[in-house]
Each structure stands twice: as structure tokens, then as C-alpha cells.
Write an enzyme that holds these catalytic residues in place. Structure first.
Site, PDB file in Angstrom:
ATOM      1  CG  ASP A 192      15.655  -3.766 138.222  1.00  0.00           C
ATOM      2  OD1 ASP A 192      14.830  -2.793 137.642  1.00  0.00           O
ATOM      3  OD2 ASP A 192      16.499  -3.828 137.477  1.00  0.00           O
ATOM      4  CD  GLU A 276      13.537   2.483 136.981  1.00  0.00           C
ATOM      5  OE1 GLU A 276      14.513   3.250 137.470  1.00  0.00           O
ATOM      6  OE2 GLU A 276      13.701   1.669 136.964  1.00  0.00           O
ATOM      7  CG  ASP A 356      19.561  -6.888 137.970  1.00  0.00           C
ATOM      8  OD1 ASP A 356      19.957  -5.502 137.859  1.00  0.00           O
ATOM      9  OD2 ASP A 356      19.475  -7.507 137.205  1.00  0.00           O
TER      10      ASP A 356
END
Length: 383
Positions: A192, A276, A356
Site C-alpha cells: 500500500d 495498487e 495502511d
């Protein structure tokens, strides 16, 4: 696969003058070719073919008194400048027709001698070579000193000589690199990316955000202020401009070094990496723009991509609309909202999450599901 290997060059004063002449000749040929095609378009004439354009702006131009100095540099440099123009036109036309995906591409523009970056390219036809003494032999320029930091894995197919805004010279070699499979490992990781921490891994590790630009802001501000006080066109202004450029390249070099080291470590430690697919351009239009650009997420993910391909690892990009932060990694429930100031939250199932770390775990689970071609259902980490 093809990779670029960059090395610092240290040309002599005479070689700098020869390179400046080559930069100027390549720029002139590019601009002459662009002007010829623009004139033909405005006059309603057919598009000038690549071969005809080469004959006009290189072969015939060398015979004209006002362009006779084009013959003082390597012909391959001129041909490659024209090849860049032809590529720019092909990309522009492909963008107009929809054959090229992504944002629209503007038509080619004229090159300026005031551009921060000047470059020329030599192919094998130019017969450039690395001498036995470790110097780079360039036609009509000479043997240039190179600072070799590593060996080239194979014979280069081309070399691009670049002068950056700070006045530094680099040689960028294109080489063919064979795949080097690393020993297989069972480890997989979800990443992340963020601003408070540059990266949070699904195993709980948090990589701090170096904030290279923020840390250098005071030095950059002083350099910019000194530049603004110099008279335009003066020698002192040129010196101040170089100082500003050097301050910026120090930041860029530090950021690139950090991204290379971190991406290499992650690829070596994990068989599969899930990350991502962030909308960096959209985030760069918000009040967080400076911090987003300072983080350099796109460059980091691109490094992960080519290193995974080279070393036999797998990189999975998760859709940017996947609710990684709002999804409970324990039960799969999705929270209604998750403002950025919420750093930890409790799910009704009883699980308490670090925002997170939870997002990284969900990215890992979604990446595994994508690899297994899973369709539908709730995606969450396996128990």
C-alpha cells in the site's frame, strides 16, 4: 528484454565543443524536417515521406552554403534526429486515429537550444566502440572518459549521449539482457503506497517516506532567490541557473536511488508482488500535488514491473477502485466511509485495523485472487 545502462561521461573541453556542435546539428535537422512537413500541410501538399525528407534536410542541405556545417558531425546523429521526428509523427497520427491507447499526444514541436536536456544517438552504423582502456569512442568526437559502475551484460545496440540541465554528460547504452530467474520463494507481498509512509507491506513492515524534495526546500529556495537577483543574460545568471539545476538533480538522484534499492529488495524477497494501480495524475491535481510528485510512486512501480519481468517474479496491479482501506481483512465487511485522517478503525466483527496494514493485506488477497482468475465472491486474506 532490452534495458538501458547509464554511465557518467567526463569529456574534455574540446570534446564538449564537439558534442555541442553535434547537439546543434541534430536539433537543426529535426527542426528543418518539422518545418518542411508543416509547410507542406499548410500548402495542401501531400505528406512528405521519410526518405524524401531525409534527402531534403540532410543530403541536399549539406550541399547548400548555409547548411554546409552539417557535414562536420557524424551522419548517423542526423539520421537518428530525423528518425525521432518520424516516430513523433507516427505516435501523433496513431493517437488521432485511436490506435494508440492512453491520453492524446500533441503534434511534434520545435526543439530549442535552451532546452534543459540535449541528446544525440549513435547506432551500430556509427561504429562507436568501448576501447581497451575503457573509454567510449564516438565518431568525430573522440575517446571520452567514462565512469564505469558495472559491466555491460552484452554488446550495446546504440548509445545516447545526454547533457542534462546541470551540465552533466551521460552515456545511455541499450543492451539485450537475458532473463535471470532468482531462486523461487513462497513469500508474497501486498504493498500500500502512501504519503505518511512511502510503502506499507502486508507483513506489517512500514517503509518511511524520505520526502527528498521537502528536505531540500530550503536549499532550493535560496538557490532560486539568488537566481532571481541576477540580471537576465549575464554570466552570473547562467552560473546561478546551473546551481539551481544541480540542487534539483541531487533530489532526483536521491529519489531514484531510494526507489531502485527498495524495489530490488522487494523483488528479491518475494515471488509475487501486488500493488495498487494509483491514479497519480488525478492526485497531482489536488492540494497534495507536491507530496505526490515528491513520493515518485509511478517510477517505483515501473521499476518493480521491469525487475519482476527480468528476474522471473510476478507483479499484479490491483484496480484503483478496489476499496482496500474500507474493506475488513478479517470478515470482508466494507465500511461506509474512511476519511484520510482515520488511521485505525474497528470493524463490527471485533477486528481492529491499522488503516495502511489492512489495505496492504487486502491488496495481497485481491492480487492472489486475480492470479487464480477468481470471479465474484468476497476477497479477503486467507485465515
Amino acid at each position: 528484454m532490452q534495458l538501458r545502462y547509464n554511465f557518467r561521461l567526463y569529456p574534455t573541453p574540446g570534446q564538449r565543443r564537439a558534442l555541442a556542435k553535434a547537439f546543434g546539428c541534430a536539433r537543426t535537422v529535426y527542426n528543418d524536417g518539422l518545418r518542411a512537413r508543416q509547410d507542406a500541410y499548410e500548402q495542401g501538399l501531400p505528406y512528405i515521406s521519410d526518405g524524401e525528407l531525409s534527402r531534403r534536410v540532410i543530403t541536399e542541405a549539406k550541399k547548400a552554403p548555409e547548411r554546409a556545417w552539417l557535414g562536420e558531425v557524424c551522419a548517423v546523429v542526423l539520421q537518428q534526429a530525423l528518425a525521432d521526428l518520424n516516430t513523433a509523427y507516427r505516435n501523433f497520427f496513431a493517437s488521432l486515429s485511436g490506435k494508440r491507447k492512453g491520453p492524446g499526444i500533441a503534434p511534434p514541436r520545435f526543439r530549442s537550444r535552451k532546452d534543459n536536456r540535449q541528446a544525440i544517438r549513435f547506432t551500430r552504423n556509427a561504429r562507436f566502440a568501448v576501447t581497451a582502456g575503457g573509454r567510449l569512442r564516438l565518431p568525430k568526437i573522440g575517446d571520452v572518459t567514462v565512469k564505469w559502475s558495472r559491466r555491460l551484460p552484452s554488446e550495446p545496440s546504440s548509445v545516447t549521449v545526454v547533457k542534462d540541465a546541470a551540465g552533466r554528460y551521460f552515456a545511455s547504452f541499450v543492451v539485450e539482457v537475458a532473463a535471470e530467474s532468482l531462486p523461487r520463494t513462497a513469500a508474497e507481498v501486498g504493498i500500500d503506497l502512501g504519503l505518511r509512509h512511502f510503502a506499507v507491506l502486508s507483513d506489517g513492515r512500514k517503509i518511511g517516506n524520505p520526502r527528498f524534495l521537502r528536505r531540500a526546500e530550503r536549499r532550493l529556495r535560496k538557490a532560486q532567490q539568488a537566481l532571481s537577483r541576477k540580471a537576465k543574460g549575464s554570466a552570473n545568471r547562467k552560473k546561478a541557473t546551473v546551481k539551481v539545476a544541480r540542487a534539483h538533480v541531487r533530489v532526483a538522484d536521491a529519489r531514484r536511488d531510494f526507489a531502485h534499492k527498495l524495489s530490488t529488495a522487494i523483488i528479491r524477497e518475494n515471488q509475487a508482488v501486488m500493488v495498487e494501480d494509483l491514479a497519480v495524475k488525478g492526485l497531482a491535481r489536488t492540494k497534495l500535488a507536491k507530496s505526490v510528485h515528491d513520493a515518485g510512486w509511478s517510477a517505483f512501480v515501473n521499476m518493480l514491473a521491469y525487475k519482476a519481468a527480468r528476474y522471473g517474479r510476478t507483479l499484479v496491479r490491483i484496480d484503483r477502485w478496489f476499496p482496500s482501506s474500507k474493506l475488513c481483512s478479517a470478515c470482508g465487511a466494507v465500511a461506509e466511509s474512511m476519511p484520510l485522517n482515520v488511521r485505525s478503525w474497528a470493524c463490527p466483527c471485533g477486528a481492529v485495523h491499522d488503516r495502511d496494514v489492512n489495505a496492504a493485506k487486502n491488496i495481497l488477497a485481491a492480487g492472489r485472487a486475480d492470479r487464480l482468475n477468481a470471479c465474484g465472491g468476497t476477497v479477503r486474506p486467507a485465515a
